[in-house]
Structure formats: structure tokens, C-alpha cells
Design a protein around this motif. Sequence first.
Motif, short mmCIF file in Angstrom:
data_model
loop_
_atom_site.label_atom_id
_atom_site.label_comp_id
_atom_site.label_asym_id
_atom_site.label_seq_id
_atom_site.Cartn_x
_atom_site.Cartn_y
_atom_site.Cartn_z
N PRO A 143 0.83 -1.21 0.00
CA PRO A 143 0.00 0.00 0.00
C PRO A 143 0.87 1.26 0.00
CG PRO A 143 0.00 -1.03 2.16
CD PRO A 143 0.77 -1.94 1.27
N THR A 144 0.26 2.34 -0.45
CA THR A 144 0.95 3.63 -0.39
C THR A 144 0.67 4.25 0.98
OG1 THR A 144 0.62 3.91 -2.73
CG2 THR A 144 1.14 5.90 -1.48
N VAL A 145 1.75 4.62 1.65
CA VAL A 145 1.59 5.19 2.99
C VAL A 145 2.21 6.59 3.03
CG1 VAL A 145 2.48 5.02 5.36
CG2 VAL A 145 1.49 3.01 4.27
N ILE A 146 1.41 7.52 3.57
CA ILE A 146 1.94 8.86 3.84
C ILE A 146 1.95 9.02 5.36
CG2 ILE A 146 1.56 11.35 3.58
CD1 ILE A 146 -0.04 10.72 1.01
N LEU A 195 -5.59 6.77 9.29
CA LEU A 195 -5.33 5.99 10.50
C LEU A 195 -4.57 6.86 11.49
CD1 LEU A 195 -4.16 2.59 8.93
CD2 LEU A 195 -6.47 3.23 9.66
N SER A 196 -5.27 7.32 12.50
CA SER A 196 -4.61 8.10 13.55
C SER A 196 -4.14 7.13 14.62
CB SER A 196 -5.60 9.11 14.14
OG SER A 196 -5.22 9.43 15.47
N ALA A 197 -2.82 7.09 14.84
CA ALA A 197 -2.28 6.15 15.84
C ALA A 197 -2.87 6.47 17.22
CB ALA A 197 -0.77 6.22 15.86
N GLY A 198 -3.01 7.76 17.52
CA GLY A 198 -3.58 8.16 18.81
C GLY A 198 -5.01 7.67 18.95
N ILE A 252 2.08 -0.71 16.38
CA ILE A 252 2.22 -1.31 15.04
C ILE A 252 1.17 -2.39 14.82
CG2 ILE A 252 3.76 -2.68 13.54
CD1 ILE A 252 6.09 -1.01 14.75
N LYS A 253 0.90 -3.18 15.86
CA LYS A 253 -0.15 -4.21 15.74
C LYS A 253 -1.49 -3.57 15.37
CE LYS A 253 1.10 -8.42 16.21
NZ LYS A 253 2.03 -8.92 17.22
N LEU A 254 -1.80 -2.46 16.06
CA LEU A 254 -3.07 -1.78 15.80
C LEU A 254 -3.10 -1.21 14.38
CD1 LEU A 254 -3.47 0.06 19.22
CD2 LEU A 254 -4.82 -1.89 18.40
N LEU A 255 -1.99 -0.65 13.95
CA LEU A 255 -1.94 -0.07 12.60
C LEU A 255 -2.07 -1.18 11.55
CD1 LEU A 255 0.91 2.58 13.06
CD2 LEU A 255 -1.46 3.07 12.44
N GLN A 256 -1.33 -2.27 11.78
CA GLN A 256 -1.38 -3.39 10.81
C GLN A 256 -2.79 -3.94 10.68
OE1 GLN A 256 1.81 -6.02 12.27
NE2 GLN A 256 2.47 -6.11 10.13
N LYS A 257 -3.44 -4.10 11.83
CA LYS A 257 -4.80 -4.65 11.83
C LYS A 257 -5.73 -3.74 11.03
CE LYS A 257 -8.39 -6.31 14.98
NZ LYS A 257 -9.43 -5.30 15.17
N ALA A 258 -5.62 -2.44 11.30
CA ALA A 258 -6.49 -1.49 10.60
C ALA A 258 -6.21 -1.50 9.10
CB ALA A 258 -6.28 -0.09 11.18
N MET A 259 -4.96 -1.65 8.73
CA MET A 259 -4.63 -1.67 7.29
C MET A 259 -5.17 -2.94 6.63
SD MET A 259 -0.81 -0.05 7.42
CE MET A 259 -0.43 0.14 5.71
N HIS A 260 -5.03 -4.06 7.33
CA HIS A 260 -5.53 -5.33 6.77
C HIS A 260 -7.05 -5.30 6.60
CE1 HIS A 260 -1.62 -7.41 8.09
NE2 HIS A 260 -1.60 -7.16 6.80
N GLU A 261 -7.72 -4.67 7.56
CA GLU A 261 -9.18 -4.64 7.51
C GLU A 261 -9.71 -3.67 6.45
OE1 GLU A 261 -9.98 -5.95 12.14
OE2 GLU A 261 -10.33 -3.88 11.54
N SER A 262 -8.84 -2.82 5.96
CA SER A 262 -9.29 -1.82 4.97
C SER A 262 -9.10 -2.38 3.57
CB SER A 262 -8.46 -0.55 5.12
OG SER A 262 -8.65 0.27 4.01
N PHE A 309 -2.97 5.04 2.47
CA PHE A 309 -3.23 5.37 3.87
C PHE A 309 -2.49 6.63 4.32
CE2 PHE A 309 -3.73 0.81 3.37
CZ PHE A 309 -4.93 0.57 4.04
N LEU A 310 -3.19 7.36 5.20
CA LEU A 310 -2.53 8.46 5.91
C LEU A 310 -2.29 7.94 7.30
CD1 LEU A 310 -5.12 11.23 5.01
CD2 LEU A 310 -2.82 11.04 4.03
N ILE A 311 -1.05 7.78 7.69
CA ILE A 311 -0.77 7.34 9.06
C ILE A 311 -0.40 8.58 9.87
CG2 ILE A 311 0.64 5.88 10.54
CD1 ILE A 311 0.53 3.73 8.50
N ASP A 312 -1.31 8.95 10.75
CA ASP A 312 -1.24 10.24 11.44
C ASP A 312 -0.70 10.07 12.86
OD1 ASP A 312 -2.08 12.37 13.08
OD2 ASP A 312 -4.18 12.26 12.50
#
Length: 293
Positions: free
Chosen positions: A11-14, A40-43, A110-120, A125-128
Motif C-alpha cells: 500500500p501507499t503510505v503517507i 489511521l490516527s495512531a492516537g 504497530i499491531k493496531l496499525l497493521q490490523k487497521a490496514m488489513h481490515e481496509s 493510507f494516511l498514518i497520522d
Amino acid sequence: MGTVSDAEKKPTVIFVLGGPGSGKGTQCASIVENFGHTHLSAGDLLRAEIKSGSENGMTLNLHLIEIYDEQQVMVYTKFRQIRKLFFDEIGTMIQNMIKEGKIVPSEVTIKLLQKAMHESENDKFLIDGFPRNEENRAAFEAVTKIEPAFVLFFDCPEEEMERRILSRNEGRVDDNIETIRKRFKVFQESSLPVVEYYDSKGKVRKVDAAKPVEEVFEAVKAIITPKEKVDAAKPVEEVFEVVKSIITPKEEKDSSKRSVHLCVTKHGTLKEHLLCKFEACKDSLNATQCLLS
Ligand SMILES: Nc1ncnc2c1ncn2[C@@H]1O[C@H](COP(=O)(O)OP(=O)(O)OP(=O)(O)O)[C@@H](O)[C@H]1O
Ligand SMILES: O=c1ccn([C@@H]2O[C@H](COP(=O)(O)O)[C@@H](O)[C@H]2O)c(=O)[nH]1
């Protein structure tokens, strides 16, 4: 030679970085609306993890056991209870770290971000608000094998960020002056080095975030908008007609003010030249001269 299958496509990630209250979330919402990225806001993911507590145990990869008989049902129930305690504890740990403005361990985020990316189903993605330190950055790249396309960096003075956070009114546990000061310190000491790292790789796109929301978004749009291509194989006059239709009056005005020129490269890509070796290019009306460069 084999081709890259869809499943292997990255995926393309910013990465969207900037101090607390610099306006990352606000601008991400407009990017989503206008360009279709997934935000995807990490916070936000960490705050959601605190709320959902043990339900999200799955996020952190605990394996479910199969149930054959009553005894195993009991084992399983016990297991769930232990798991709940474990994840309640993780939730409490995240909550405490946020209250203190500290950075939650990479593993969790990272686990939370990965899960959110897989589910999308999206692939951009914008990783904020992540990566927040060098360890976050290195771990994310090592685990996901993803490097960001670029970093959108919102540059804003602390006094302005402080004013914004103090009037945000979202009931966040960390939006108080004591925690804000701690967050600024962490940003300076741990997060800015990440921006500097990507800057050394030519990947930082800096935006003046102290301006009003709409003006900031104008700058953001100019960065996110895919660069338009021009068929440069056509006769020079035709190419210039296309160029003229792409350059909006505003951009033309801005570019002449800043001595920036839109030119067409040999490969047909529109390019902004800050300094062009061609004298003729100093006037945007002569942009076609750049076809020769
Ligand atoms: N350019 C701006 N001018 C004035 N206020 C703004 C601007 N951008 C955002 N705000 C306001 O400032 C507050 C903080 O903005 P936002 O939540 O987008 O920042 P953030 O960088 O995501 O913050 P954090 O990192 O703390 O989550 C919000 O109340 C928002 O409405
Ligand atoms: O990658 C991250 C993102 C956030 N945190 C923690 O959450 C708060 C709030 O983050 P916002 O981006 O302002 O929503 C932050 O101060 C950290 O404590 C984190 O640890 N890692």
C-alpha cells in the motif's frame, strides 16, 4: 521475470507528522474527502484500544484454543478471564502513557496499525501521529516492509499549538497544560529526529500549519495532487495548449511571484522549476522552452 501480484502489492503510505495540535487530524479529514485515502490516527487507535479493553485481545495475537469437552470449556473460560486481565492491563498501561504524554511501545501501536490496514480495502493510507520516535520508525519498516511515499510535516509554533489544544474541548485526558508541555518535549526530543531522518532522504513535504485551515489545505492539496502528465510528443503549440489548461490562474500568479515555473520535461511530466537553466523559462509564457531540457 515474474510480475508482482495484487497480494504482494504494497500500500501507499503517507506519514502525517507535526506537533500536538498542529492540525494533522483536521487536514487528514479533508484529504480523505478530496483524495480518498484511509486515515489511521495512531492516537485514535490507541484510545479505541483503551475503550474496547479485552475485546481487542485478538489484535495482539493471542491464539484461541479449540474446545472439545467440558474440561476444555473450563480451561477456555479461565483463559478468557486471564486474557481479559492481561488486556485490561494493556489498556491501563496505554491510558497512563497517554496521560503522561509518553510513547506507547512500538509493538502495540504497530499491531493496531497493521490490523487497521488489513481490515481496509483501500491501498492508500494516511498514518497520522506515527512514527513518534526512531524505534517506532525502524520497527514499522522492519515489520511491515513499508516505506512511506513521503512525510507530510505540519510545522507550527508551540504557542499556536497550545492555544489550539486548550480550546479543543474533546475531553481528552492529555489536553491539559501539564501534559501538553510534556508532549511538546517528547515531540522535540523524539519525534523531530524522525522528521529529520526522512528529510535526509528527501521525503519530507513541509507545510506552514500556523495559517488558517483553508490555507493550510491549499498547500496540502498541492502536495497530494498527482502530478499531471502531458503528451510531449505532440507539436509544441498543442503541448502548450494542454499546459495552459492545467495551470490554473492562481498557480500562474503564485508561480510568477515565487519565480517558480511549470515546465514540461522530456518525458512529458509537468515539473516545477525553482531555478531553470533556460533563461527563457523565467517567464511562464515561455514554459514550452523547457521541453528541450
Ligand atoms: N489551521 C488551523 N487554525 C486554527 N485552528 C485549527 C487549525 N487546524 C486545526 N485547528 C484546531 O486545532 C485543534 C487541534 O487540531 P487537530 O486535532 O487537527 O490537531 P492534531 O495535530 O491532530 O492534534 P493531536 O496531535 O493533539 O491529536 C482542533 O480544535 C482544530 O479544530
Ligand atoms: O504512535 C503513537 C501515537 C500516539 N501515542 C500516544 O497517544 C497520545 C496522543 O496522540 P495524538 O497523536 O495526539 O492523538 C500521545 O501523546 C502518546 O502518548 C503513542 O504513544 N504512539
